[in-house]
Design a protein around this motif. Structure first.
Motif, short mmCIF file in Angstrom:
data_model
loop_
_atom_site.label_atom_id
_atom_site.label_comp_id
_atom_site.label_asym_id
_atom_site.label_seq_id
_atom_site.Cartn_x
_atom_site.Cartn_y
_atom_site.Cartn_z
N ALA A 5 36.09 29.86 59.00
CA ALA A 5 34.97 29.34 58.42
C ALA A 5 35.50 27.64 58.37
O ALA A 5 34.49 26.48 58.66
CB ALA A 5 34.69 29.56 57.16
N PHE A 6 36.51 27.42 58.03
CA PHE A 6 37.04 26.01 58.14
C PHE A 6 36.78 25.22 59.25
O PHE A 6 36.22 23.99 59.64
CB PHE A 6 38.35 26.01 57.71
N PHE A 7 37.06 25.98 60.46
CA PHE A 7 37.16 25.08 61.82
C PHE A 7 35.65 25.08 61.90
O PHE A 7 35.12 24.13 62.66
CB PHE A 7 37.72 25.94 62.90
N LEU A 8 34.69 26.00 61.90
CA LEU A 8 33.21 25.84 62.09
C LEU A 8 32.81 24.81 61.24
O LEU A 8 31.93 23.90 61.67
CB LEU A 8 32.45 27.10 61.93
N GLU A 9 32.84 24.92 59.83
CA GLU A 9 32.17 23.93 58.91
C GLU A 9 32.68 22.45 59.30
O GLU A 9 32.14 21.21 58.96
CB GLU A 9 32.34 24.05 57.82
N ASN A 10 33.94 22.12 59.99
CA ASN A 10 34.37 20.88 60.04
C ASN A 10 34.38 20.45 61.48
O ASN A 10 35.23 19.69 62.02
CB ASN A 10 35.69 20.87 59.55
N SER A 11 33.78 21.13 62.40
CA SER A 11 33.36 20.94 63.77
C SER A 11 34.62 20.89 64.56
O SER A 11 34.40 20.36 65.81
CB SER A 11 32.60 19.54 63.74
N PHE A 12 35.59 21.68 64.23
CA PHE A 12 36.74 21.98 65.34
C PHE A 12 36.35 23.12 66.13
O PHE A 12 37.09 23.44 67.06
CB PHE A 12 37.69 22.19 64.31
N ALA A 13 35.24 23.73 65.87
CA ALA A 13 34.99 24.94 66.91
C ALA A 13 33.58 25.02 66.63
O ALA A 13 32.76 24.61 65.74
CB ALA A 13 35.51 26.04 66.60
N ASP A 14 32.70 25.57 67.76
CA ASP A 14 31.40 25.93 67.80
C ASP A 14 30.89 27.38 67.41
O ASP A 14 29.81 27.46 66.99
CB ASP A 14 30.93 25.90 69.21
N VAL A 15 31.69 28.22 67.55
CA VAL A 15 31.36 29.75 67.28
C VAL A 15 32.69 30.45 66.90
O VAL A 15 33.74 30.15 67.40
CB VAL A 15 30.72 30.27 68.51
N GLY A 16 32.69 31.53 66.04
CA GLY A 16 33.65 32.29 65.52
C GLY A 16 33.29 33.76 65.18
O GLY A 16 32.10 34.04 65.38
N GLY A 17 34.48 34.49 65.12
CA GLY A 17 34.22 35.82 64.94
C GLY A 17 34.97 36.24 63.64
O GLY A 17 35.97 35.76 63.42
N VAL A 18 34.29 37.04 62.68
CA VAL A 18 34.82 37.43 61.27
C VAL A 18 34.47 38.93 61.08
O VAL A 18 33.30 39.34 61.77
CB VAL A 18 34.44 36.51 60.28
N ALA A 19 35.25 39.45 60.19
CA ALA A 19 34.72 40.97 59.71
C ALA A 19 33.56 40.93 58.87
O ALA A 19 33.24 40.09 58.15
CB ALA A 19 36.07 41.57 59.17
N SER A 20 32.79 41.72 58.94
CA SER A 20 31.38 41.98 58.32
C SER A 20 31.97 42.19 56.68
O SER A 20 31.06 41.60 55.75
CB SER A 20 30.54 43.14 58.51
N TYR A 21 33.19 42.49 56.37
CA TYR A 21 33.33 42.94 55.04
C TYR A 21 34.31 41.66 54.54
O TYR A 21 34.77 41.75 53.31
CB TYR A 21 34.26 44.22 55.03
N SER A 22 34.39 40.49 55.10
CA SER A 22 35.29 39.65 54.49
C SER A 22 34.43 38.61 53.78
O SER A 22 33.32 38.69 53.69
CB SER A 22 35.65 38.71 55.98
N GLY A 23 35.21 37.74 53.05
CA GLY A 23 34.56 36.87 52.04
C GLY A 23 33.63 35.98 53.00
O GLY A 23 32.50 35.32 52.17
N VAL A 24 34.06 35.47 54.03
CA VAL A 24 33.50 34.61 54.95
C VAL A 24 32.23 35.19 55.34
O VAL A 24 31.09 34.35 55.06
CB VAL A 24 34.31 34.25 56.11
N ALA A 25 32.13 36.36 55.89
CA ALA A 25 30.77 37.09 56.28
C ALA A 25 29.83 37.13 55.19
O ALA A 25 28.63 37.07 55.25
CB ALA A 25 31.27 38.17 57.02
N LYS A 26 30.41 37.47 53.97
CA LYS A 26 29.46 37.88 52.76
C LYS A 26 29.13 36.61 52.23
O LYS A 26 27.52 36.79 51.75
CB LYS A 26 30.32 38.35 51.58
#
Length: 274
Positions: A176-197
């Motif tokens: 999430a940090f990389f995406l929100e700060n423009s260090f990356a364009d797309v990412g992958g996370v678990a559906s049950y993670s705090g990021v996904a929720k």
């Protein structure tokens, strides 16, 4: 590789296991692994899962002691050597392989299922999975279960991560940090993670969801009889039907237990190419 059997409660439980003549004469051991993103405090894990252990114990008239397994190497070794009477592990491939390779029995998996979420920040102009080719990607480390799940899903969608620009991070929060700060364009996370929720609540988008797979499986060694496994399954299915049972589910952050996903769990290994 150095074996990892701290804290003291784990060592004590295993010593008692070695000294006891049979499962009926000792506490059963329920090993818990919350994966690479789980907590690191043994006391917290005991507090969190002891209610579940008590439900299991009452169903078969035995005491069940919770131990926390922090490292994947210790989880793998314990399952291979059959040190655990019961194990519940968030990296679902570990319980699946323990059933296939080490004689463990399927008991249940958690609801909802687990998925790989391919996510993009709110500013992104990407609208389809095919558009992520050539973009800067960020994923958990290669050994992480969710990375395996995302890799398998993207490969089925015609995207080979080995051919892409992929940054690897230790924690899903870093995705999430990389995406929100423009260090990356797309990412992958678990559906049950705090990021996904919380991702969509922040105005960001989930671009793609993988095929659902069994989540947080619970397995039992052959020290437990078929009748005992059936009794445990019956108790787990009933948890949503009472306030006390619902409290157990809320504490371990599950909606319910699925006792019918054994074949899907076996197919997971084929899906992952393991």
């Amino acid at each position: 590789m150095r074996q990892f059997f701290t804290p003291l409660a784990i060592s004590l439980a295993l010593v008692l296991s070695a000294l006891a003549p049979s499962a009926s004469a000792r506490d059963l051991i329920l090993a818990i692994s919350e994966g690479s993103s789980g907590g690191t405090d043994h006391a917290r894990v005991i507090s969190k899962y002891q209610g579940l252990a008590d439900v299991i114990g009452r169903s078969i008239n035995k005491n069940v002691a919770v131990i926390f397994i922090r490292e994947f190497s210790a989880l793998e070794d314990g399952l291979t050597q059959k040190r655990f009477d019961l194990a519940m592990a968030r990296p679902s491939d570990y319980p699946a392989r323990a059933i296939r390779d080490h004689g463990y029995q399927y008991v249940a998996s958690g609801k909802p299922d687990g998925q790989c979420f391919i996510i993009v920040p709110k500013r992104s102009t990407l609208t389809s999975l095919s558009q992520i080719k050539g973009k800067r990607m960020v994923m958990p480390n290669p050994a992480a279960y969710m990375t395996k799940l995302c890799t398998a899903e993207l490969k089925r969608q015609g995207i080979d991560l080995e051919q892409e620009d992929v940054k690897r991070v230790k924690e899903q929060g870093a995705v999430a940090f990389f995406l929100e700060n423009s260090f990356a364009d797309v990412g992958g996370v678990a559906s049950y993670s705090g990021v996904a929720k919380s991702w969509e609540a922040k105005g960001h988008r989930v671009l793609h969801k993988s095929e659902p797979q069994p989540y947080f499986p619970l397995i039992a060694s052959n020290a437990l009889s078929t009748a005992e496994v059936a009794a445990i399954q019956q108790s787990l299915r009933k948890l949503p039907d009472s306030p006390a049972g619902q409290k157990v589910l809320d504490t371990i952050e599950l909606q319910a237990f699925d006792t019918g996903s054994e074949q899907r769990l076996a197919k997971l290994l084929l899906w992952l190419g393991l």
